[in-house]
Design a protein around this motif. Structure first.
Motif, short mmCIF file in Angstrom:
data_model
loop_
_atom_site.label_atom_id
_atom_site.label_comp_id
_atom_site.label_asym_id
_atom_site.label_seq_id
_atom_site.Cartn_x
_atom_site.Cartn_y
_atom_site.Cartn_z
N HIS A 56 28.48 0.53 51.97
CA HIS A 56 27.88 -0.53 52.79
C HIS A 56 28.91 -1.08 53.77
N CYS A 67 16.13 -8.85 61.07
CA CYS A 67 16.79 -8.19 59.95
C CYS A 67 17.05 -9.16 58.80
N CYS A 69 18.90 -7.96 56.09
CA CYS A 69 20.03 -7.39 55.36
C CYS A 69 21.22 -8.35 55.39
#
Length: 451
Positions: A56, A67, A69
């Motif tokens: 990641h 987003c 994330c």
């Protein structure tokens, strides 16, 4: 009663349910999984086994409003370089515990924006990984590529490192929608990136596109999908936009009155679905499409489709190791997640320990229910022959579970001698049906819309 009214009656337009990329889902992780337990699980991998590895990279040049994330913006290279140095330390720690001969069936770099890394960092990071765990024969190395954040030098470095599959985020090509979600990415920028990728011999191309975005209409959906199809991706993920501003505060930038209704979201999905079908793509699970010879399509035809934190996969490894801040690992024993914040992750690794902060140890009927949910999500069926020899459940008890599910969704499920099957008209309800097999309390988790 129309099919849409039946779906409405069964909760499609009201329910908030998990995407079931794991079971139990991440909101149910706890503090029972420590760095020491994670190390023990690593050491328990069989020598010579094939595992998957996810890396990641949580940095972006800009933060897109849609987003959800875990990412952070940066305009300079220094925090990225410092982070990659910590990743290399984590890889070295992994090497101390990893049994001999372990190889990679899959390597995936996600984010964030992995292509934010300059060429020398791409080369160094890939070399560190492959020195510890080389790519197995037939293994895949995939990277998420932002068309706005890629150039010839970085693609050269990725190709030289052995990248076999590129994954590009599209979201939508409409300029007004792009402006509203904070992601300006003209079609010609995406097309040029695809041409550069293919010019370097990277034959496999994934693309993500969203439905349910603000100002999206069937006409706009049609135009965006047709533009995407002109790029001939091998796989497409058609994700529903999850508006969860309580989890991702940047989504407060998106005006809620511009979002389509749940009924309109279904129509948008069906519009894109028809276009992919007409272009010869096979439907994979609830939201993926693939060309007939792609690995996902082969896995779907042969009953080998799986689901993990990246969505659908044809990877058969039972171990997925996550590196980097917030990354999640999966083992036969349970899940382990690294500290979500970059600072806490960095502190742990620099102190010489794994950054594991939470997770879940499988217990009770977790594995049974997880396998049934994965089967529904992948195959729209649960076959008794896949359950009874593996899990401690009697045929009568399994049939009782199937009949209870069929009773809860009248007209949408069939129970037969070989198992439970979702009818074609019931497929939009798959996540809700999967929830029926979920033994955990979902009331405290802020999940996204079922459609």
């Amino acid at each position: 009663m129309t099919q849409e009214s039946q779906l409405a009656r069964l909760g499609l337009f009201d329910a908030k349910v998990p995407r079931y990329t794991s079971y139990p889902t991440a909101p149910h992780f706890n503090n029972d999984v420590s760095p020491d337990r994670f190390a023990t699980w690593i050491r328990s991998i069989k020598p010579g086994a094939e595992v998957s590895l996810y890396v990641h990279v949580p940095f972006c040049r800009r933060l897109c409003w849609f987003c959800a994330c875990r990412t952070q913006g940066t305009q300079t290279e220094s925090p990225v370089r410092a982070y990659v140095d910590v990743l290399k330390q984590e890889i070295a720690q992994l090497a101390q515990h990893l049994p001999e001969g372990v190889q990679l069936s899959r390597l995936h770099w996600g984010g964030g924006t992995p292509t934010l890394l300059p060429p020398d960092m791409i080369t160094e990071l890939a070399a560190e990984i492959f020195a510890v765990t080389p790519l197995a024969r037939g293994g895949e190395f995939s990277v998420e590529i932002d068309p706005n954040e890629i150039d010839a030098a970085r693609l050269d470095a990725l190709a030289a490192a052995g990248m076999t599959r590129a994954s590009i985020g599209v979201q939508d090509f409409d300029p007004e929608i792009q402006q509203t979600i904070g992601r300006i990415q003209p079609f010609d920028v995406t097309r040029d990136a695809v041409e550069m990728i293919r010019a370097r011999g990277i034959a496999s191309l994934n693309a993500d596109i969203l439905f349910g975005l603000p100002h999206q209409t069937r006409l706009r959906m049609t135009e965006s999908v047709q533009k995407l199809l002109s790029l001939s991706p091998d796989r497409v993920a058609l994700y529903g936009y999850a508006h969860v501003p309580w989890m991702a505060r940047r989504q407060n930038m998106i005006p809620t009155d511009s979002l389509p209704t749940p009924e309109a979201r279904l129509h948008l999905f069906e519009t894109a679905q028809r276009l992919f079908r007409w272009d010869g793509y096979r439907e994979i699970g609830i939201d993926h499409f693939a060309t007939p010879h792609d690995g996902l399509a082969v896995a779907e035809r042969t009953g080998n489709l799986r689901r993990n934190f990246q969505g659908y996969t044809d990877d058969r490894s039972d171990v997925l190791i996550g590196l980097g801040a917030s990354s999640i690992s999966r083992f036969p024993q349970g899940y382990a997640q690294n500290a979500p914040s970059t600072s806490a992750y960095t502190k742990a690794v620099r102190e010489g320990r794994f950054a594991t902060e939470r997770g879940h140890v499988f217990a009770g009927d977790d594995l049974l229910r997880g396998r049934m949910i994965e089967s529904l999500m992948c195959d729209f069926s649960i076959f008794a022959k896949d359950i009874l020899p593996v899990f401690d459940i009697s045929p009568a008890a399994l049939e009782a579970m199937f009949r209870a599910a069929a009773a809860a969704f009248p007209g949408m499920l069939d129970v037969s001698a070989d198992g439970l099957h979702i009818r074609p008209e019931g497929k939009p309800l798959t996540r809700i049906i999967a929830r029926h097999f979920d033994a955990y309390d979902l009331s405290k988790a802020g999940h996204s819309s079922a459609i």
